[in-house]
Design a protein around this motif. Structure first.
Motif, PDB file in Angstrom:
ATOM      1  N   ARG A 109       0.833  -1.211   0.000  1.00 41.70           N
ATOM      2  CA  ARG A 109       0.000   0.000   0.000  1.00 41.70           C
ATOM      3  C   ARG A 109       0.866   1.258   0.000  1.00 41.70           C
ATOM      4  O   ARG A 109       0.565   2.229  -0.677  1.00 41.70           O
ATOM      5  CB  ARG A 109      -0.899   0.025   1.242  1.00 41.70           C
ATOM      6  CG  ARG A 109      -2.065  -0.925   1.153  1.00 41.70           C
ATOM      7  CD  ARG A 109      -2.998  -0.714   2.329  1.00 41.70           C
ATOM      8  NE  ARG A 109      -3.927  -1.819   2.488  1.00 41.70           N
ATOM      9  CZ  ARG A 109      -4.870  -1.870   3.412  1.00 41.70           C
ATOM     10  NH1 ARG A 109      -5.010  -0.887   4.272  1.00 41.70           N
ATOM     11  NH2 ARG A 109      -5.680  -2.897   3.494  1.00 41.70           N
ATOM     12  N   SER A 110       1.949   1.211   0.791  1.00 41.09           N
ATOM     13  CA  SER A 110       2.836   2.361   0.891  1.00 41.09           C
ATOM     14  C   SER A 110       3.441   2.683  -0.473  1.00 41.09           C
ATOM     15  O   SER A 110       3.472   3.848  -0.902  1.00 41.09           O
ATOM     16  CB  SER A 110       3.938   2.064   1.906  1.00 41.09           C
ATOM     17  OG  SER A 110       4.975   2.998   1.784  1.00 41.09           O
ATOM     18  N   SER A 111       3.897   1.640  -1.151  1.00 44.83           N
ATOM     19  CA  SER A 111       4.529   1.840  -2.453  1.00 44.83           C
ATOM     20  C   SER A 111       3.543   2.444  -3.460  1.00 44.83           C
ATOM     21  O   SER A 111       3.856   3.405  -4.170  1.00 44.83           O
ATOM     22  CB  SER A 111       5.063   0.491  -2.936  1.00 44.83           C
ATOM     23  OG  SER A 111       5.308   0.516  -4.308  1.00 44.83           O
ATOM     24  N   ARG A 112       2.326   1.900  -3.479  1.00 46.08           N
ATOM     25  CA  ARG A 112       1.309   2.417  -4.416  1.00 46.08           C
ATOM     26  C   ARG A 112       0.902   3.849  -4.065  1.00 46.08           C
ATOM     27  O   ARG A 112       0.726   4.682  -4.940  1.00 46.08           O
ATOM     28  CB  ARG A 112       0.077   1.519  -4.386  1.00 46.08           C
ATOM     29  CG  ARG A 112       0.310   0.173  -5.042  1.00 46.08           C
ATOM     30  CD  ARG A 112      -0.994  -0.579  -5.098  1.00 46.08           C
ATOM     31  NE  ARG A 112      -0.823  -1.934  -5.559  1.00 46.08           N
ATOM     32  CZ  ARG A 112      -1.797  -2.832  -5.633  1.00 46.08           C
ATOM     33  NH1 ARG A 112      -3.014  -2.503  -5.256  1.00 46.08           N
ATOM     34  NH2 ARG A 112      -1.581  -4.050  -6.075  1.00 46.08           N
ATOM     35  N   ALA A 113       0.753   4.086  -2.747  1.00 43.11           N
ATOM     36  CA  ALA A 113       0.351   5.430  -2.310  1.00 43.11           C
ATOM     37  C   ALA A 113       1.414   6.456  -2.693  1.00 43.11           C
ATOM     38  O   ALA A 113       1.104   7.558  -3.157  1.00 43.11           O
ATOM     39  CB  ALA A 113       0.140   5.431  -0.799  1.00 43.11           C
ATOM     40  N   ARG A 114       2.686   6.085  -2.523  1.00 44.11           N
ATOM     41  CA  ARG A 114       3.781   7.005  -2.848  1.00 44.11           C
ATOM     42  C   ARG A 114       3.800   7.321  -4.331  1.00 44.11           C
ATOM     43  O   ARG A 114       4.025   8.464  -4.735  1.00 44.11           O
ATOM     44  CB  ARG A 114       5.114   6.402  -2.405  1.00 44.11           C
ATOM     45  CG  ARG A 114       5.306   6.502  -0.903  1.00 44.11           C
ATOM     46  CD  ARG A 114       6.712   6.190  -0.530  1.00 44.11           C
ATOM     47  NE  ARG A 114       7.653   7.100  -1.190  1.00 44.11           N
ATOM     48  CZ  ARG A 114       8.958   7.096  -0.990  1.00 44.11           C
ATOM     49  NH1 ARG A 114       9.463   6.235  -0.162  1.00 44.11           N
ATOM     50  NH2 ARG A 114       9.732   7.944  -1.610  1.00 44.11           N
ATOM     51  N   LYS A 115       3.561   6.295  -5.134  1.00 41.13           N
ATOM     52  CA  LYS A 115       3.548   6.514  -6.585  1.00 41.13           C
ATOM     53  C   LYS A 115       2.457   7.515  -6.959  1.00 41.13           C
ATOM     54  O   LYS A 115       2.674   8.430  -7.749  1.00 41.13           O
ATOM     55  CB  LYS A 115       3.308   5.184  -7.316  1.00 41.13           C
ATOM     56  CG  LYS A 115       4.583   4.423  -7.610  1.00 41.13           C
ATOM     57  CD  LYS A 115       4.304   3.146  -8.371  1.00 41.13           C
ATOM     58  CE  LYS A 115       5.540   2.245  -8.325  1.00 41.13           C
ATOM     59  NZ  LYS A 115       5.261   0.858  -8.587  1.00 41.13           N
ATOM     60  N   GLN A 116       1.286   7.339  -6.352  1.00 36.58           N
ATOM     61  CA  GLN A 116       0.176   8.246  -6.640  1.00 36.58           C
ATOM     62  C   GLN A 116       0.509   9.672  -6.188  1.00 36.58           C
ATOM     63  O   GLN A 116       0.294  10.631  -6.920  1.00 36.58           O
ATOM     64  CB  GLN A 116      -1.098   7.766  -5.950  1.00 36.58           C
ATOM     65  CG  GLN A 116      -1.716   6.546  -6.630  1.00 36.58           C
ATOM     66  CD  GLN A 116      -3.149   6.292  -6.203  1.00 36.58           C
ATOM     67  OE1 GLN A 116      -3.557   6.713  -5.128  1.00 36.58           O
ATOM     68  NE2 GLN A 116      -3.890   5.586  -7.047  1.00 36.58           N
ATOM     69  N   LEU A 117       1.066   9.782  -4.972  1.00 40.07           N
ATOM     70  CA  LEU A 117       1.402  11.108  -4.447  1.00 40.07           C
ATOM     71  C   LEU A 117       2.443  11.793  -5.331  1.00 40.07           C
ATOM     72  O   LEU A 117       2.346  12.989  -5.626  1.00 40.07           O
ATOM     73  CB  LEU A 117       1.923  11.004  -3.009  1.00 40.07           C
ATOM     74  CG  LEU A 117       0.885  10.762  -1.908  1.00 40.07           C
ATOM     75  CD1 LEU A 117       1.569  10.647  -0.548  1.00 40.07           C
ATOM     76  CD2 LEU A 117      -0.148  11.876  -1.857  1.00 40.07           C
ATOM     77  N   GLU A 118       3.445  11.036  -5.749  1.00 37.94           N
ATOM     78  CA  GLU A 118       4.505  11.612  -6.592  1.00 37.94           C
ATOM     79  C   GLU A 118       3.926  12.112  -7.909  1.00 37.94           C
ATOM     80  O   GLU A 118       4.353  13.134  -8.454  1.00 37.94           O
ATOM     81  CB  GLU A 118       5.603  10.575  -6.844  1.00 37.94           C
ATOM     82  CG  GLU A 118       6.597  10.530  -5.692  1.00 37.94           C
ATOM     83  CD  GLU A 118       7.474   9.289  -5.716  1.00 37.94           C
ATOM     84  OE1 GLU A 118       7.461   8.552  -6.723  1.00 37.94           O
ATOM     85  OE2 GLU A 118       8.173   9.046  -4.720  1.00 37.94           O
TER      86      GLU A 118
END
Lengths: 189, 159
Positions: free
Chosen positions: B147-156
């Protein structure tokens, strides 16, 4: 930790909303006492009504029918009070569970809430019916019906509120369950 | 844990974190205030029953997130995670600087994340470890990492 996350972390900490901590703590303390008080009130109110039923059974009942009626009514209020207290305590304990577990339990709590009002409606309804029956017996025996009529009127208001609340909670239940389903699927895309 | 002073101190110490968690789940200022008050009461009840089964911070975060989930369920009719037009609290005077615009973007971007992603990234930004986040949310550490990895990608993408 990588620099990007560190940068976001700093920004995140800096954007902390302004909060009056002293007022918040005071509110929490006040509210916590109030909620504990309400939980105990449930028990003591139930105990008081049950005691009244027992007093009526011993000192006021004038026929065996009235004695049976009071004996049948006596355990209901205290039983209800203790059940409600246990429900509240369990709710406070469940707040500290992990989110996944708590979300599953939330579903159960929604059913419990509905059952709470259903049981309340039945309990208050039974009390009202008991009062109505007593009033009828008194009337047939040519006793003073006035105090019973007042009790019936007051309890009718309580009964109407309880039944009304139960119907509202029951009507909202499907929507809330759907919302929980939504949150779970939202959390695991 | 004993009632009174200890709980008062812990609540005081963690109030900013509670305010941030509330802000991650409610954009409306007035409703957020109420949510924060609700969380504080739940934390008070919870701390009175705390037996040291986790760190105090993790325990408090768990209670706060549970209250927020309750809030989201209750306010479902008005809850729109993508409603970033809703008023967001102004940064305090002392924080107004050239980076304010970026900070508001971060908050707005977080609000656009789905709840599961927002919870994970919010806790990471609070400084929780993956293991602690898994404890709070009741999911595996692998799920947290994903989830963290996906969330970071979206935020970036959004920032």
């Amino acid at each position: 930790m990588d620099p990007k996350l560190t940068q976001w972390q700093q920004q995140y900490q800096q954007q902390t909303p302004a909060v009056d901590v002293a007022a918040l703590v005071a509110h929490a303390q006040r509210q916590q006492r109030k909620e504990h008080g309400l939980a105990l009130l449930d028990v003591f109110a139930g105990l008081a009504v049950s005691l009244f039923c027992l007093i009526a059974l011993v000192f006021l009942a004038q026929s065996w029918q009235e004695q049976v009626l009071y004996a049948g009514l006596a355990p209901i209020p205290i039983g209800f009070g203790l059940w409600a207290y246990r429900l509240r305590k369990r709710h406070w304990q469940q707040q500290a569970l992990d989110v996944s577990h708590a979300t599953a339990l939330k579903r159960q709590q929604l059913y419990n809430q509905c059952r709470y009002w259903q049981v309340s409606a039945w309990g208050v309804g039974l009390l009202w019916a008991g009062l109505a029956l007593t009033a009828l017996i008194v009337t047939l025996g040519h006793g003073d019906v006035h105090p019973w009529a007042v009790s019936l009127a007051v309890n009718a208001v309580v009964l109407a509120f309880t039944v009304g609340r139960y119907r509202v909670v029951k009507a909202r239940l499907p929507l809330k369950l759907k919302a929980l389903d939504g949150i779970q699927s939202d959390a695991d895309p | 844990m004993s009632q009174g002073t200890d709980i008062e101190q812990l609540l005081t110490e963690h109030a900013p974190m509670l305010a941030r968690i509330a802000a991650n789940h409610e954009v409306n200022l007035a409703v957020r205030e109420e949510l924060l008050q609700e969380i504080s009461v739940a934390v008070w009840h919870g701390l009175a029953r705390f037996r040291g089964e986790a760190s105090v911070k993790t325990y408090i975060a768990r209670i706060a997130h549970n209250r927020c989930v309750d809030h989201v369920v209750r306010e479902q009719r008005h809850y729109h995670p993508l409603d970033t037009d809703a008023p967001v609290e102004q940064a305090p005077e002392t924080f107004v600087s050239e980076s304010e615009h970026v900070r508001m973007d971060l908050h707005a971007a977080m609000l656009r994340l789905s709840l599961g992603f927002r919870q994970v990234i919010g806790m990471q930004l609070e400084g929780f470890t993956q293991s602690e986040i898994a404890q709070v949310l009741g999911i595996s550490e692998a799920a947290v990492a994903q989830r963290s990895s996906r969330a970071r990608k979206q935020l970036e993408q959004w920032l």
